[in-house]
Design a protein around this motif. Structure first.
Motif, PDB file in Angstrom:
ATOM      1  N   GLY A 106       0.832  -1.210  -0.101  1.00  0.00           N
ATOM      2  CA  GLY A 106       0.128  -0.017   0.041  1.00  0.00           C
ATOM      3  C   GLY A 106       0.787   1.501   0.026  1.00  0.00           C
ATOM      4  N   SER A 107       0.019   2.300   0.005  1.00  0.00           N
ATOM      5  CA  SER A 107       0.935   3.793   0.331  1.00  0.00           C
ATOM      6  C   SER A 107       1.656   3.761   1.299  1.00  0.00           C
ATOM      7  CB  SER A 107      -0.102   4.885  -0.136  1.00  0.00           C
ATOM      8  OG  SER A 107       0.684   6.029   0.290  1.00  0.00           O
ATOM      9  N   ALA A 108       3.011   4.431   1.093  1.00  0.00           N
ATOM     10  CA  ALA A 108       3.720   4.645   2.321  1.00  0.00           C
ATOM     11  C   ALA A 108       3.446   5.954   2.857  1.00  0.00           C
ATOM     12  CB  ALA A 108       5.451   4.514   1.751  1.00  0.00           C
ATOM     13  N   GLU A 109       2.406   6.405   2.535  1.00  0.00           N
ATOM     14  CA  GLU A 109       2.023   7.816   3.072  1.00  0.00           C
ATOM     15  C   GLU A 109       1.559   7.553   4.412  1.00  0.00           C
ATOM     16  OE1 GLU A 109      -1.164  11.352   2.542  1.00  0.00           O
ATOM     17  OE2 GLU A 109      -0.806  10.054   0.827  1.00  0.00           O
ATOM     18  N   HIS A 110       1.782   8.009   5.426  1.00  0.00           N
ATOM     19  CA  HIS A 110       1.289   7.907   6.813  1.00  0.00           C
ATOM     20  C   HIS A 110       1.309   9.419   7.597  1.00  0.00           C
ATOM     21  CE1 HIS A 110       5.351   7.215   7.669  1.00  0.00           C
ATOM     22  NE2 HIS A 110       5.192   7.594   8.945  1.00  0.00           N
ATOM     23  N   SER A 111       0.527   9.459   8.701  1.00  0.00           N
ATOM     24  CA  SER A 111       0.469  10.709   9.218  1.00  0.00           C
ATOM     25  C   SER A 111       1.409  10.420  10.853  1.00  0.00           C
ATOM     26  CB  SER A 111      -0.986  11.142   9.579  1.00  0.00           C
ATOM     27  OG  SER A 111      -1.617   9.943  10.379  1.00  0.00           O
ATOM     28  N   GLU A 112       1.595  11.383  11.562  1.00  0.00           N
ATOM     29  CA  GLU A 112       2.687  11.511  12.628  1.00  0.00           C
ATOM     30  C   GLU A 112       1.557  10.741  13.808  1.00  0.00           C
ATOM     31  OE1 GLU A 112       5.644  12.105  12.930  1.00  0.00           O
ATOM     32  OE2 GLU A 112       6.039  12.712  11.013  1.00  0.00           O
ATOM     33  N   GLN A 113       0.328  11.308  13.726  1.00  0.00           N
ATOM     34  CA  GLN A 113      -0.546  10.719  14.757  1.00  0.00           C
ATOM     35  C   GLN A 113      -1.751  10.008  14.065  1.00  0.00           C
ATOM     36  OE1 GLN A 113       0.067  10.941  17.908  1.00  0.00           O
ATOM     37  NE2 GLN A 113       1.887  12.344  17.759  1.00  0.00           N
ATOM     38  N   PRO A 114      -2.391   8.976  14.972  1.00  0.00           N
ATOM     39  CA  PRO A 114      -3.499   8.352  14.392  1.00  0.00           C
ATOM     40  C   PRO A 114      -4.728   9.185  14.285  1.00  0.00           C
ATOM     41  CG  PRO A 114      -2.512   7.087  16.087  1.00  0.00           C
ATOM     42  CD  PRO A 114      -1.765   8.650  16.125  1.00  0.00           C
ATOM     43  N   GLU A 115      -5.345   8.756  13.335  1.00  0.00           N
ATOM     44  CA  GLU A 115      -6.693   9.891  12.955  1.00  0.00           C
ATOM     45  C   GLU A 115      -7.614   8.923  12.476  1.00  0.00           C
ATOM     46  OE1 GLU A 115      -6.053  12.510   9.553  1.00  0.00           O
ATOM     47  OE2 GLU A 115      -4.183  11.519   8.932  1.00  0.00           O
ATOM     48  N   PRO A 116      -8.926   9.411  12.593  1.00  0.00           N
ATOM     49  CA  PRO A 116     -10.143   8.598  12.251  1.00  0.00           C
ATOM     50  C   PRO A 116     -10.242   8.557  10.686  1.00  0.00           C
ATOM     51  CG  PRO A 116     -10.781  10.732  12.786  1.00  0.00           C
ATOM     52  CD  PRO A 116      -9.349  10.685  13.147  1.00  0.00           C
ATOM     53  N   TYR A 117     -10.881   7.235  10.226  1.00  0.00           N
ATOM     54  CA  TYR A 117     -10.898   7.093   9.023  1.00  0.00           C
ATOM     55  C   TYR A 117     -12.448   6.654   8.762  1.00  0.00           C
ATOM     56  CZ  TYR A 117      -6.044   7.334   7.436  1.00  0.00           C
ATOM     57  OH  TYR A 117      -4.615   7.882   7.461  1.00  0.00           O
ATOM     58  N   GLU A 118     -13.280   6.951   7.618  1.00  0.00           N
ATOM     59  CA  GLU A 118     -14.622   6.327   7.599  1.00  0.00           C
ATOM     60  C   GLU A 118     -14.513   5.181   6.698  1.00  0.00           C
ATOM     61  OE1 GLU A 118     -16.878   7.173   9.349  1.00  0.00           O
ATOM     62  OE2 GLU A 118     -15.857   9.399  10.207  1.00  0.00           O
ATOM     63  N   ILE A 119     -15.056   4.201   6.911  1.00  0.00           N
ATOM     64  CA  ILE A 119     -15.243   2.836   6.062  1.00  0.00           C
ATOM     65  C   ILE A 119     -16.391   2.749   5.387  1.00  0.00           C
ATOM     66  CG2 ILE A 119     -14.582   0.415   6.042  1.00  0.00           C
ATOM     67  CD1 ILE A 119     -12.123   2.334   6.763  1.00  0.00           C
ATOM     68  N   PHE A 120     -16.674   2.351   4.029  1.00  0.00           N
ATOM     69  CA  PHE A 120     -17.771   2.072   3.338  1.00  0.00           C
ATOM     70  C   PHE A 120     -17.633   0.779   2.358  1.00  0.00           C
ATOM     71  CE2 PHE A 120     -17.421   6.740   3.695  1.00  0.00           C
ATOM     72  CZ  PHE A 120     -18.652   7.100   4.006  1.00  0.00           C
ATOM     73  N   HIS A 121     -18.561  -0.026   2.917  1.00  0.00           N
ATOM     74  CA  HIS A 121     -18.644  -1.326   2.151  1.00  0.00           C
ATOM     75  C   HIS A 121     -19.465  -1.629   0.999  1.00  0.00           C
ATOM     76  CE1 HIS A 121     -16.953  -4.039   5.973  1.00  0.00           C
ATOM     77  NE2 HIS A 121     -16.005  -3.155   5.407  1.00  0.00           N
ATOM     78  N   LEU A 122     -19.223  -2.089   0.028  1.00  0.00           N
ATOM     79  CA  LEU A 122     -20.236  -2.704  -0.938  1.00  0.00           C
ATOM     80  C   LEU A 122     -20.345  -4.094  -0.803  1.00  0.00           C
ATOM     81  CD1 LEU A 122     -21.745  -2.021  -3.679  1.00  0.00           C
ATOM     82  CD2 LEU A 122     -19.709  -2.936  -4.666  1.00  0.00           C
ATOM     83  N   LYS A 123     -21.586  -4.666  -0.515  1.00  0.00           N
ATOM     84  CA  LYS A 123     -22.034  -5.790   0.062  1.00  0.00           C
ATOM     85  C   LYS A 123     -21.961  -6.665  -1.411  1.00  0.00           C
ATOM     86  CE  LYS A 123     -22.138  -5.694   4.494  1.00  0.00           C
ATOM     87  NZ  LYS A 123     -21.273  -6.590   5.166  1.00  0.00           N
ATOM     88  N   LYS A 124     -22.478  -6.099  -2.415  1.00  0.00           N
ATOM     89  CA  LYS A 124     -22.935  -6.681  -3.629  1.00  0.00           C
ATOM     90  C   LYS A 124     -22.632  -5.866  -4.880  1.00  0.00           C
ATOM     91  CE  LYS A 124     -26.462  -9.883  -5.762  1.00  0.00           C
ATOM     92  NZ  LYS A 124     -28.003 -10.462  -5.440  1.00  0.00           N
ATOM     93  N   ARG A 125     -22.250  -6.358  -5.913  1.00  0.00           N
ATOM     94  CA  ARG A 125     -22.111  -5.455  -7.269  1.00  0.00           C
ATOM     95  C   ARG A 125     -23.519  -5.109  -7.606  1.00  0.00           C
ATOM     96  NH1 ARG A 125     -17.265  -6.194 -10.358  1.00  0.00           N
ATOM     97  NH2 ARG A 125     -15.870  -7.601  -9.226  1.00  0.00           N
ATOM     98  N   GLY A 126     -23.872  -3.817  -7.908  1.00  0.00           N
ATOM     99  CA  GLY A 126     -24.951  -3.201  -8.225  1.00  0.00           C
ATOM    100  C   GLY A 126     -25.674  -2.412  -7.259  1.00  0.00           C
ATOM    101  N   LYS A 127     -25.294  -2.957  -5.958  1.00  0.00           N
ATOM    102  CA  LYS A 127     -26.015  -2.069  -4.991  1.00  0.00           C
ATOM    103  C   LYS A 127     -25.065  -0.925  -4.582  1.00  0.00           C
ATOM    104  CE  LYS A 127     -28.980  -5.313  -4.232  1.00  0.00           C
ATOM    105  NZ  LYS A 127     -30.360  -5.002  -4.487  1.00  0.00           N
TER     106      LYS A 127
END
Length: 211
Positions: A106-127
């Motif tokens: 993955g990307s080597a880019e990272h922040s100095e301190q942990p920060e929040p990320y939002e996660i979005f899931h696709l359960k099925k193609r077409g949805k």
């Protein structure tokens, strides 16, 4: 004099004639950047992807998304994220869990301190992608790893979107009245027609009518 446009959403901004909303960055583009919109149908429901808008900045993108995706649909909250701020995984097949086939690279880019990320899931193609939750990490790659631990066992996931929470413009709790329809425009809401009340009344009349 205010700016008049073929796009009524621009006209409703009431900009002085000749003024154009500033771009967030000076980019060599022949059109505005794209932003992705997610809306929440009711309290407690996940924010679900509804589509993109072109806009000069996130504030205008929010306005356009509100006009485009919440005028005729139930909506209590709206999120906006610039397209290039969203990291996208490869696609898995329906019924699979994409976390199980992701490469550790993955990307080597990272922040100095942990920060929040939002996660979005696709359960099925077409949805549509739906918000799965939030994780705290120092990079997109670590966010995916944390998301796998937190949400990876919740059924099939064929694709994942990851975006830093700070890059998501979210409507505030006190903004909920922006979706309230004024009395003279209740015709825009299906609930205003009270169809079930009419059906129930019709059934009662039929039941009480002699054969």
């Amino acid at each position: 004099m205010t700016l008049k446009s073929l796009d009524p959403r621009v006209t409703r901004l009431n900009l002085p004639e000749g003024e154009v909303p500033p771009m967030e960055e000076k980019l060599e583009l022949d059109q505005f950047e794209t932003y992705e919109a997610f809306h929440q149908k009711k309290e407690g429901a996940a924010h679900t992807y509804v589509g993109p808008v072109h806009a000069p900045n996130e504030d205008v993108a929010f306005l356009f998304a509100k006009e485009q995706y919440s005028r005729r649909f139930a909506c209590v909250s709206l999120w906006i994220a610039r397209t290039d701020h969203i990291q996208v995984t490869p696609y898995a097949n329906d019924g699979e869990i994409v976390y199980d086939v992701l490469s550790p690279e993955g990307s080597a880019e990272h922040s100095e301190q942990p920060e929040p990320y939002e996660i979005f899931h696709l359960k099925k193609r077409g949805k549509a992608h739906a918000h799965a939750g939030r994780v705290v990490a120092i990079s997109y790659l670590e966010a995916l790893q944390e998301a796998k631990k937190a949400f990876g066992e919740k059924g099939p996931v064929v694709n994942v979107w990851v975006v830093k929470s700070k890059d998501v413009l979210q409507s505030a709790d006190d903004d909920k009245d922006m979706w309230t329809t004024v009395p003279e425009k209740k015709y825009r809401e299906a609930i205003a027609y009270k169809v079930m009340d009419k059906i129930t009344k019709y059934k009662e009349e039929r039941k009480n009518t002699p054969a």
